[in-house]
Design a protein around this motif. Structure first.
Motif, short mmCIF file in Angstrom:
data_model
loop_
_atom_site.label_atom_id
_atom_site.label_comp_id
_atom_site.label_asym_id
_atom_site.label_seq_id
_atom_site.Cartn_x
_atom_site.Cartn_y
_atom_site.Cartn_z
N ASP A 63 11.89 0.12 2.89
CA ASP A 63 12.36 -0.39 1.60
C ASP A 63 11.28 -1.07 0.77
O ASP A 63 11.48 -1.34 -0.41
CB ASP A 63 13.53 -1.37 1.83
N GLU A 64 10.11 -1.37 1.36
CA GLU A 64 9.06 -2.05 0.60
C GLU A 64 7.84 -1.15 0.38
O GLU A 64 6.78 -1.65 0.01
CB GLU A 64 8.62 -3.33 1.33
N ARG A 65 7.98 0.16 0.56
CA ARG A 65 6.81 1.03 0.53
C ARG A 65 6.16 1.12 -0.85
O ARG A 65 5.01 1.48 -0.98
CB ARG A 65 7.15 2.43 1.03
N THR A 66 6.89 0.78 -1.90
CA THR A 66 6.30 0.80 -3.25
C THR A 66 5.90 -0.59 -3.72
O THR A 66 5.36 -0.73 -4.83
CB THR A 66 7.29 1.41 -4.26
N GLU A 67 6.16 -1.61 -2.92
CA GLU A 67 5.87 -2.99 -3.34
C GLU A 67 4.43 -3.36 -2.94
O GLU A 67 3.88 -2.83 -1.98
CB GLU A 67 6.85 -3.96 -2.68
N PRO A 68 3.81 -4.30 -3.67
CA PRO A 68 2.44 -4.72 -3.34
C PRO A 68 2.41 -5.68 -2.15
O PRO A 68 1.93 -6.82 -2.26
CB PRO A 68 1.97 -5.39 -4.63
N VAL A 69 2.94 -5.23 -1.02
CA VAL A 69 3.04 -6.09 0.16
C VAL A 69 1.94 -5.73 1.16
O VAL A 69 1.26 -4.70 1.04
CB VAL A 69 4.42 -5.91 0.84
N ASP A 70 1.74 -6.60 2.14
CA ASP A 70 0.80 -6.29 3.21
C ASP A 70 1.27 -5.01 3.92
O ASP A 70 2.47 -4.77 4.06
CB ASP A 70 0.76 -7.45 4.21
N ASN A 71 0.33 -4.21 4.34
CA ASN A 71 0.69 -2.96 5.00
C ASN A 71 -0.47 -2.49 5.87
O ASN A 71 -1.56 -3.08 5.86
CB ASN A 71 1.07 -1.89 3.97
N LEU A 72 -0.25 -1.42 6.62
CA LEU A 72 -1.24 -0.97 7.60
C LEU A 72 -2.57 -0.59 6.97
O LEU A 72 -3.63 -0.86 7.53
CB LEU A 72 -0.67 0.23 8.38
N VAL A 73 -2.53 0.03 5.79
CA VAL A 73 -3.78 0.43 5.14
C VAL A 73 -4.66 -0.77 4.86
O VAL A 73 -5.88 -0.74 5.08
CB VAL A 73 -3.49 1.22 3.85
N ARG A 74 -4.07 -1.85 4.40
CA ARG A 74 -4.85 -3.06 4.12
C ARG A 74 -5.54 -3.55 5.40
O ARG A 74 -6.68 -4.03 5.35
CB ARG A 74 -3.96 -4.16 3.54
N HIS A 75 -4.86 -3.44 6.54
CA HIS A 75 -5.48 -3.85 7.81
C HIS A 75 -6.60 -2.88 8.19
O HIS A 75 -7.62 -3.31 8.75
CB HIS A 75 -4.42 -3.91 8.91
N MET A 76 -6.43 -1.59 7.90
CA MET A 76 -7.45 -0.61 8.29
C MET A 76 -8.73 -0.75 7.46
O MET A 76 -9.80 -0.34 7.89
CB MET A 76 -6.87 0.81 8.16
N ILE A 77 -8.60 -1.31 6.25
CA ILE A 77 -9.81 -1.50 5.44
C ILE A 77 -10.23 -2.98 5.44
O ILE A 77 -10.98 -3.41 4.57
CB ILE A 77 -9.60 -1.00 3.99
N ARG A 78 -9.74 -3.73 6.41
CA ARG A 78 -10.16 -5.10 6.67
C ARG A 78 -9.83 -6.06 5.53
O ARG A 78 -10.57 -6.99 5.25
CB ARG A 78 -11.67 -5.14 6.98
N ARG A 79 -8.70 -5.78 4.87
CA ARG A 79 -8.22 -6.67 3.81
C ARG A 79 -6.74 -7.00 4.00
O ARG A 79 -5.92 -6.81 3.10
CB ARG A 79 -8.45 -6.04 2.44
N PRO A 80 -6.40 -7.51 5.18
CA PRO A 80 -4.97 -7.82 5.42
C PRO A 80 -4.53 -9.03 4.62
O PRO A 80 -5.33 -9.90 4.27
CB PRO A 80 -4.95 -8.12 6.93
N LYS A 81 -3.24 -9.08 4.34
CA LYS A 81 -2.65 -10.25 3.69
C LYS A 81 -1.94 -11.15 4.69
O LYS A 81 -1.39 -12.18 4.30
CB LYS A 81 -1.66 -9.81 2.61
#
Length: 291
Positions: A53-71
């Motif tokens: 349900d949050e896939r379009t929201e600007p939330v933390d997600n796996l991609v951010r962790h893979m590019i070393r920019r987690p929230k």
């Protein structure tokens, strides 16, 4: 830990449904599974389990962790459905290749190494996934690219749904070359734990195609389009769909559930993993344990 990716070069063979139902089958046996779906398309495993349900929201997600920019922490990404932990897909997966390429260029400009295809493995290890979970299942898209390469680098093993048709046979034949190429490119050994024929109608041509498969074939699943469509409609596994949404139990569908249970036991035994509470295959009264 048992780790594998469900993969097929051919699309539409039930790859995601197989990943979801095997995950629930592992959970039914008292194991703790984590599923990491990586398919940027909308019809993905997160949607099947109703956790996207949050896939379009600007939330933390796996991609951010893979590019070393987690929230936030990796653990905060995880959602749970039917006893299965899931890292929901996010729309940023659509541009994963570009994000990884930019991060690699920035890292190299700083004199740092950045393996584009080893980032999922790094994230999972940093989060302690091998110590916290019994089973890891990755569900990448059918096309080659960083989604598939990261999934295979993290799991090193495949379970391959197979369409018993000429198209499916070509996909299996192509898998040999693909695995060889991945082993060279990623510098890892990749094994095939099982092939799972789906949509078998017991024709002469299909029997010949199955005879040519050189990988272990623990079960052969028949045509179950109605069952799987029902799962997508109700956003649940086949186990929950038959238990909660069918007005009566159909013997052939219960047998399909038993097959998923038996395939899960086959995969667990391949790595010496003993499930603490395995159900009688197909037993719908066997509750999914809270993990």
């Amino acid at each position: 830990m048992l780790a594998y990716s469900t993969y097929s070069e051919a699309g539409g063979v039930g790859k995601t449904s197989t990943a979801a139902n095997l995950a629930v089958a592992h959970a039914r046996a008292g194991l703790k599974p984590l599923v990491v779906p990586l398919d940027p398309q909308d019809g993905n495993l997160s949607r099947l389990f109703g956790v996207d349900d949050e896939r379009t929201e600007p939330v933390d997600n796996l991609v951010r962790h893979m590019i070393r920019r987690p929230k936030g922490d990796f653990e905060d990404l995880v959602r749970t459905a039917e006893g299965v932990d899931i890292v929901p897909e996010h729309n940023m997966l659509s541009d994963l290749a570009e994000y990884l390429r930019r991060e690699k260029e920035q890292a190299e400009a700083m004199g740092e190494a950045f393996g584009m295809h080893a980032q999922l493995l790094r994230v999972l290890r940093d989060a302690g996934v091998p110590e916290k979970y019994d089973v890891l299942i990755c569900d990448p898209p059918a096309t080659e690219g960083p989604h598939l390469y990261n999934a295979i680098h993290a799991t090193r093993s495949l379970a391959i749904p197979v369409e018993p048709t000429a198209k499916g046979r070509a996909a299996v034949e192509g898998l040999e070359a693909l695995v060889g190429g991945l082993e060279d490119q990623l510098d890892v050994e990749v094994g095939v734990l099982a092939a799972v024929p789906i949509g078998f109608k017991n024709t002469k041509d299909q029997r010949q195609i199955l005879d040519e498969i050189e990988y272990p074939v623990p079960e052969i699943i028949g045509e179950r389009a109605s069952l799987m469509e029902g799962c997508w409609m109700e956003q649940c596994s086949a186990f929950e769909y038959v238990r909660e949404f069918r007005d009566r139990q159909r013997e052939y569908e219960v047998e399909t559930l038993a097959q998923f249970d038996r395939i899960a036991r086959h995969l667990e035994q391949d790595v010496g993993l003993e499930a603490p509470n395995p159900p009688e295959p197909g037993d719908l009264t066997h509750e999914v344990l809270s993990v």
